[in-house]
Design a protein around this motif. Structure first.
Motif, PDB file in Angstrom:
ATOM      1  N   LYS A  79       0.842  -1.217   0.000  1.00 22.57           N
ATOM      2  CA  LYS A  79       0.000   0.000   0.000  1.00 22.57           C
ATOM      3  C   LYS A  79       0.865   1.252   0.000  1.00 22.57           C
ATOM      4  O   LYS A  79       0.542   2.265  -0.605  1.00 22.57           O
ATOM      5  N   ILE A  80       1.963   1.194   0.725  1.00 18.39           N
ATOM      6  CA  ILE A  80       2.874   2.324   0.827  1.00 18.39           C
ATOM      7  C   ILE A  80       4.207   1.783   1.358  1.00 18.39           C
ATOM      8  O   ILE A  80       4.217   0.802   2.107  1.00 18.39           O
ATOM      9  N   ARG A  81       5.307   2.381   0.952  1.00 20.73           N
ATOM     10  CA  ARG A  81       6.591   1.912   1.480  1.00 20.73           C
ATOM     11  C   ARG A  81       6.857   2.548   2.847  1.00 20.73           C
ATOM     12  O   ARG A  81       6.533   3.712   3.067  1.00 20.73           O
ATOM     13  N   ILE A  82       7.431   1.798   3.718  1.00 18.94           N
ATOM     14  CA  ILE A  82       7.794   2.324   5.036  1.00 18.94           C
ATOM     15  C   ILE A  82       9.289   2.156   5.215  1.00 18.94           C
ATOM     16  O   ILE A  82       9.819   1.052   5.089  1.00 18.94           O
ATOM     17  N   TYR A  83       9.962   3.256   5.468  1.00 21.17           N
ATOM     18  CA  TYR A  83      11.406   3.216   5.666  1.00 21.17           C
ATOM     19  C   TYR A  83      11.722   3.358   7.145  1.00 21.17           C
ATOM     20  O   TYR A  83      11.024   4.053   7.880  1.00 21.17           O
ATOM     21  N   CYS A  84      12.807   2.715   7.521  1.00 20.14           N
ATOM     22  CA  CYS A  84      13.218   2.778   8.917  1.00 20.14           C
ATOM     23  C   CYS A  84      14.416   3.722   9.033  1.00 20.14           C
ATOM     24  O   CYS A  84      15.550   3.338   8.767  1.00 20.14           O
ATOM     25  N   GLY A  85      14.127   4.959   9.394  1.00 17.96           N
ATOM     26  CA  GLY A  85      15.191   5.938   9.560  1.00 17.96           C
ATOM     27  C   GLY A  85      15.509   6.161  11.025  1.00 17.96           C
ATOM     28  O   GLY A  85      14.965   5.490  11.910  1.00 17.96           O
ATOM     29  N   ALA A  86      16.415   7.082  11.284  1.00 14.63           N
ATOM     30  CA  ALA A  86      16.738   7.448  12.655  1.00 14.63           C
ATOM     31  C   ALA A  86      17.179   8.896  12.651  1.00 14.63           C
ATOM     32  O   ALA A  86      17.760   9.366  11.674  1.00 14.63           O
ATOM     33  N   GLU A  87      16.861   9.597  13.732  1.00 14.40           N
ATOM     34  CA  GLU A  87      17.385  10.951  13.884  1.00 14.40           C
ATOM     35  C   GLU A  87      18.363  10.920  15.051  1.00 14.40           C
ATOM     36  O   GLU A  87      18.060  10.357  16.102  1.00 14.40           O
ATOM     37  N   ILE A  88      19.546  11.455  14.819  1.00 23.79           N
ATOM     38  CA  ILE A  88      20.581  11.414  15.854  1.00 23.79           C
ATOM     39  C   ILE A  88      21.027  12.824  16.172  1.00 23.79           C
ATOM     40  O   ILE A  88      21.346  13.622  15.288  1.00 23.79           O
ATOM     41  N   ASN A  89      21.009  13.117  17.460  1.00 24.25           N
ATOM     42  CA  ASN A  89      21.417  14.428  17.944  1.00 24.25           C
ATOM     43  C   ASN A  89      22.947  14.474  17.981  1.00 24.25           C
ATOM     44  O   ASN A  89      23.575  13.710  18.721  1.00 24.25           O
ATOM     45  N   TRP A  90      23.512  15.339  17.172  1.00 25.64           N
ATOM     46  CA  TRP A  90      24.962  15.388  17.062  1.00 25.64           C
ATOM     47  C   TRP A  90      25.653  15.777  18.379  1.00 25.64           C
ATOM     48  O   TRP A  90      26.518  15.036  18.866  1.00 25.64           O
ATOM     49  N   GLU A  96      20.929  15.910  13.528  1.00 24.74           N
ATOM     50  CA  GLU A  96      20.447  17.262  13.823  1.00 24.74           C
ATOM     51  C   GLU A  96      21.446  18.024  14.688  1.00 24.74           C
ATOM     52  O   GLU A  96      22.235  17.440  15.418  1.00 24.74           O
ATOM     53  N   TYR A  97      21.370  19.346  14.553  1.00 24.65           N
ATOM     54  CA  TYR A  97      22.221  20.275  15.315  1.00 24.65           C
ATOM     55  C   TYR A  97      23.707  20.018  15.089  1.00 24.65           C
ATOM     56  O   TYR A  97      24.499  19.980  16.026  1.00 24.65           O
ATOM     57  N   VAL A  98      24.065  19.822  13.833  1.00 28.50           N
ATOM     58  CA  VAL A  98      25.464  19.567  13.483  1.00 28.50           C
ATOM     59  C   VAL A  98      26.164  20.901  13.236  1.00 28.50           C
ATOM     60  O   VAL A  98      25.774  21.643  12.334  1.00 28.50           O
ATOM     61  N   ASP A  99      27.163  21.209  14.038  1.00 29.55           N
ATOM     62  CA  ASP A  99      27.915  22.453  13.803  1.00 29.55           C
ATOM     63  C   ASP A  99      28.959  22.200  12.711  1.00 29.55           C
ATOM     64  O   ASP A  99      29.066  21.086  12.189  1.00 29.55           O
TER      65      ASP A  99
END
Ligand SMILES: [Zn+2]
Ligand SMILES: [Zn+2]
Length: 248
Positions: free
Chosen positions: A85-96, A119-122
């Protein structure tokens, strides 16, 4: 291969989101104005609230490898429930900032993860990420990064080259809606081989899904229509070898 319209930034109760994977998927399927081909779940990994800080490598691996395994299993089960029906991807968000001390352990802890948003990558972090990009088993990208604000001292051209060389993708985020057609970043970005993603950063309000269509239109208008990242595992060490740009 064009992956179609994807929204790669959604949180569930596994981290700090309010809606389950099924609720998020249903809301995407309910969108009238567009057909979304795939939904990426991108819960925060490696930062489960613990009463004490994880300071040594073995503890970090022990706690978070198990967490990541549970997470991948949960997303995979949803993928099976929804079939084609729809593709589901398994991602991740990582706080730098929270994880940069353990950064070198992360590429080996991503079994089953299709992409990572940092996220928040200097600028120092981006340099470090770029150097290590080929060690990652999947595409990596910058989450909701306002480059003028996050890298005020670095010319756009240098930022874009860094992303292109390391094959780090750039997320077009709901956070910046309405997008500005005159934003100088979007005159530089399309000139280089940088892939992009669309992300609503869904937490507790599904109305943000309305942004997918205008963000997608904006990307196409800016000449980024054939540069959407396709999530999924890739061979290690392949990051430095550019794959042909995806055709529309
Ligand atoms: Zn975030
Ligand atoms: Zn997020």
């Amino acid at each position: 291969m064009n992956p179609g319209i994807l929204n790669l930034h959604n949180h569930t109760p596994f981290s700090d989101g309010a809606y389950t994977i099924d609720e998020i998927v249903e809301a995407h399927l309910d969108l009238k104005e567009i057909k979304v081909a795939g939904v990426g779940i991108s819960d925060h990994l490696f930062c489960t609230p613990t009463s004490r800080e994880v300071t040594n490598e073995r503890e970090y691996q022990r706690i978070f490898a198990a967490e990541a395994r549970n997470y991948v299993a949960e997303v995979r089960a949803a993928r099976e429930r929804w079939g084609d029906k729809i593709r589901i991807y398994c991602g991740a968000e990582i706080n730098w900032p929270k994880n940069k001390g353990m950064f070198k352990l992360i590429p080996d802890m991503l079994e089953g993860i299709d992409y990572v948003l940092f996220e928040y990558v200097d600028w120092a972090g981006l340099t470090q990420l770029a150097n290590a990009a080929r060690r990652f088993p999947c595409p990596i990208g910058l989450a909701h990064a306002d480059v003028s604000r996050e890298y005020p001292k670095t010319p756009h051209d240098q930022i874009v080259r860094t992303l292109a060389n390391a094959r780090i993708f750039y997320e077009i985020s709901s956070k910046f809606m309405p997008l500005n057609d005159f934003d100088p970043w979007y005159s530089v970005l399309p000139q280089h081989r940088v892939q992009v993603a669309i992300g609503t950063d869904t937490h507790d309000d599904l109305h943000c899904l309305r942004d997918i269509q205008p963000m997608h239109e904006f990307a196409v208008r800016k000449g980024l229509g054939d540069k959407f990242v396709a999530p999924g595992p890739r061979a290690r060490g392949s990051a430095a070898t550019p794959t042909p740009a995806m055709s529309a």
